[in-house]
Design a protein around this motif. Structure first.
Motif, PDB file in Angstrom:
ATOM      1  N   LEU A   1     -21.447  27.225 -19.805  1.00 24.57           N
ATOM      2  CA  LEU A   1     -21.166  25.639 -20.459  1.00 24.57           C
ATOM      3  C   LEU A   1     -19.933  25.541 -20.120  1.00 24.57           C
ATOM      4  CD1 LEU A   1     -20.594  23.992 -23.115  1.00 24.57           C
ATOM      5  CD2 LEU A   1     -19.771  25.994 -24.142  1.00 24.57           C
ATOM      6  N   GLU A   2     -19.163  26.377 -19.331  1.00 26.28           N
ATOM      7  CA  GLU A   2     -18.341  26.245 -17.795  1.00 26.28           C
ATOM      8  C   GLU A   2     -17.778  25.324 -17.379  1.00 26.28           C
ATOM      9  OE1 GLU A   2     -18.062  29.375 -21.403  1.00 26.28           O
ATOM     10  OE2 GLU A   2     -18.705  29.518 -19.690  1.00 26.28           O
ATOM     11  N   ASP A   3     -18.931  25.507 -16.831  1.00 27.20           N
ATOM     12  CA  ASP A   3     -19.166  24.894 -15.326  1.00 27.20           C
ATOM     13  C   ASP A   3     -19.570  23.350 -15.661  1.00 27.20           C
ATOM     14  OD1 ASP A   3     -18.884  26.813 -13.362  1.00 27.20           O
ATOM     15  OD2 ASP A   3     -20.704  27.099 -13.774  1.00 27.20           O
ATOM     16  N   VAL A   4     -20.880  22.933 -17.270  1.00 25.06           N
ATOM     17  CA  VAL A   4     -20.802  21.436 -17.485  1.00 25.06           C
ATOM     18  C   VAL A   4     -19.478  21.293 -17.489  1.00 25.06           C
ATOM     19  CG1 VAL A   4     -21.959  20.185 -18.765  1.00 25.06           C
ATOM     20  CG2 VAL A   4     -23.309  22.539 -18.056  1.00 25.06           C
ATOM     21  N   ALA A   5     -18.596  21.617 -18.450  1.00 28.21           N
ATOM     22  CA  ALA A   5     -17.771  20.397 -18.977  1.00 28.21           C
ATOM     23  C   ALA A   5     -16.302  20.794 -18.206  1.00 28.21           C
ATOM     24  CB  ALA A   5     -16.375  21.097 -20.008  1.00 28.21           C
ATOM     25  N   HIS A   6     -16.425  21.680 -16.794  1.00 22.46           N
ATOM     26  CA  HIS A   6     -15.194  21.571 -16.377  1.00 22.46           C
ATOM     27  C   HIS A   6     -16.047  20.557 -15.074  1.00 22.46           C
ATOM     28  CE1 HIS A   6     -12.252  23.036 -13.050  1.00 22.46           C
ATOM     29  NE2 HIS A   6     -12.918  22.921 -12.549  1.00 22.46           N
ATOM     30  N   GLY A   7     -16.588  19.983 -14.490  1.00 26.77           N
ATOM     31  CA  GLY A   7     -17.450  19.239 -13.540  1.00 26.77           C
ATOM     32  C   GLY A   7     -17.945  18.199 -14.450  1.00 26.77           C
ATOM     33  N   LEU A   8     -18.076  17.683 -15.874  1.00 19.96           N
ATOM     34  CA  LEU A   8     -17.857  15.976 -16.196  1.00 19.96           C
ATOM     35  C   LEU A   8     -16.247  16.309 -16.163  1.00 19.96           C
ATOM     36  CD1 LEU A   8     -20.508  16.759 -19.116  1.00 19.96           C
ATOM     37  CD2 LEU A   8     -20.751  15.716 -16.907  1.00 19.96           C
ATOM     38  N   ALA A   9     -15.180  17.220 -16.653  1.00 18.35           N
ATOM     39  CA  ALA A   9     -13.392  16.735 -16.752  1.00 18.35           C
ATOM     40  C   ALA A   9     -13.450  15.961 -15.650  1.00 18.35           C
ATOM     41  CB  ALA A   9     -12.887  17.924 -17.103  1.00 18.35           C
ATOM     42  N   TYR A  10     -13.814  16.594 -14.397  1.00 16.65           N
ATOM     43  CA  TYR A  10     -12.924  16.205 -13.168  1.00 16.65           C
ATOM     44  C   TYR A  10     -14.281  15.077 -11.923  1.00 16.65           C
ATOM     45  CZ  TYR A  10      -9.596  19.826 -13.411  1.00 16.65           C
ATOM     46  OH  TYR A  10      -8.209  20.222 -14.026  1.00 16.65           O
ATOM     47  N   THR A  11     -14.351  14.347 -13.251  1.00 18.73           N
ATOM     48  CA  THR A  11     -15.341  13.594 -12.089  1.00 18.73           C
ATOM     49  C   THR A  11     -15.081  12.142 -12.536  1.00 18.73           C
ATOM     50  OG1 THR A  11     -17.324  14.929 -12.463  1.00 18.73           O
ATOM     51  CG2 THR A  11     -17.630  12.382 -11.835  1.00 18.73           C
ATOM     52  N   CYS A  12     -14.714  11.419 -11.958  1.00 21.14           N
ATOM     53  CA  CYS A  12     -13.714  10.281 -12.635  1.00 21.14           C
ATOM     54  C   CYS A  12     -14.991   8.766 -11.878  1.00 21.14           C
ATOM     55  CB  CYS A  12     -12.741   9.874 -11.467  1.00 21.14           C
ATOM     56  SG  CYS A  12     -11.557   8.501 -12.166  1.00 21.14           S
ATOM     57  N   ARG A  13     -14.863   8.405 -13.227  1.00 18.46           N
ATOM     58  CA  ARG A  13     -15.924   6.915 -13.855  1.00 18.46           C
ATOM     59  C   ARG A  13     -15.139   5.928 -12.733  1.00 18.46           C
ATOM     60  NH1 ARG A  13     -19.864   6.200 -17.083  1.00 18.46           N
ATOM     61  NH2 ARG A  13     -18.925   3.860 -18.095  1.00 18.46           N
ATOM     62  N   PHE A  14     -15.704   4.888 -12.545  1.00 20.49           N
ATOM     63  CA  PHE A  14     -15.779   3.466 -11.591  1.00 20.49           C
ATOM     64  C   PHE A  14     -15.866   4.322 -10.287  1.00 20.49           C
ATOM     65  CE2 PHE A  14     -14.635   2.613 -16.275  1.00 20.49           C
ATOM     66  CZ  PHE A  14     -15.784   1.175 -16.442  1.00 20.49           C
TER      67      PHE A  14
END
Length: 193
Positions: free
Chosen positions: A29-42
């Motif tokens: 869960l922590e890796d998913v949350a971290h990856g989503l948070a540090y991935t920029c859209r657009f």
């Protein structure tokens, strides 16, 4: 043992995930949350940092705002989970990469299993309800974060500036990670009740 890094990525936790054959036991869960948070859209072209984690929270919020239940909000929160490991690919680029959808599906299914999301085998973005909320969020995000404000986009008009948003879009990654994790915990209790 030496890893073939042509297929593997190292996660924030220090484990490695084989993208060609993603195994649920390698995903937290922590890796998913971290990856989503540090991935920029657009593709990073917004006026300020805007993460996939924050986007997922906005789509889930829109589903709730429209009166849909916790299960639909849960699916919306997880509709882009695969991007935690394969990045946010802009829609125009996705159209040029037909293999991307296969990879996205494989990674999403591994996450679905790893986190015991219980969302079936199809990525929630295939849902008409979530597609509509995702397109609404895209229009709102474009309006607030891009120079064109989304004018002339396919989703132009889905969002109007008089529609209130739950927060000012574009927070830092650590705040976005906490926001996503909080939404995860709150919805988990409701979908498992």
């Amino acid at each position: 043992m030496t890893l073939d890094l042509t297929d593997h990525i190292e996660l924030a936790s220090g484990t490695f995930l084989n993208l060609a054959d993603p195994q649920p036991d390698r995903i937290s869960l922590e890796d998913v949350a971290h990856g989503l948070a540090y991935t920029c859209r657009f593709a990073g072209q917004a006026s300020r940092f805007y993460s996939v984690a924050e986007h997922a929270c906005l789509v889930s919020w829109k589903i709730a705002e429209d009166g849909f239940d916790a299960q639909d909000q849960w699916a919306a929160l997880h509709h882009d989970d695969a991007e935690a490991f394969i990045g946010d690919v802009s829609r125009p680029l996705k159209n040029l990469l037909p293999e991307y959808q296969t990879l996205e599906t494989q990674v999403w299914r591994a996450i679905n299993s790893a986190l015991d999301l219980r969302l079936g085998i199809e990525i929630p973005t295939e849902s008409t309800l979530i597609k509509a909320a995702d397109n609404w969020a895209l229009a709102a995000e474009a309006y607030h974060l891009l120079p064109s404000k989304g004018a002339s986009w396919f989703c132009s008009g889905m969002y109007t500036p008089d529609q209130e948003l739950p927060w000012i879009l574009g927070t830092d990654p650590d705040t976005a990670e906490a926001m996503w994790a909080t939404a995860f915990s709150a919805l988990l209790g409701r979908v498992r009740a």
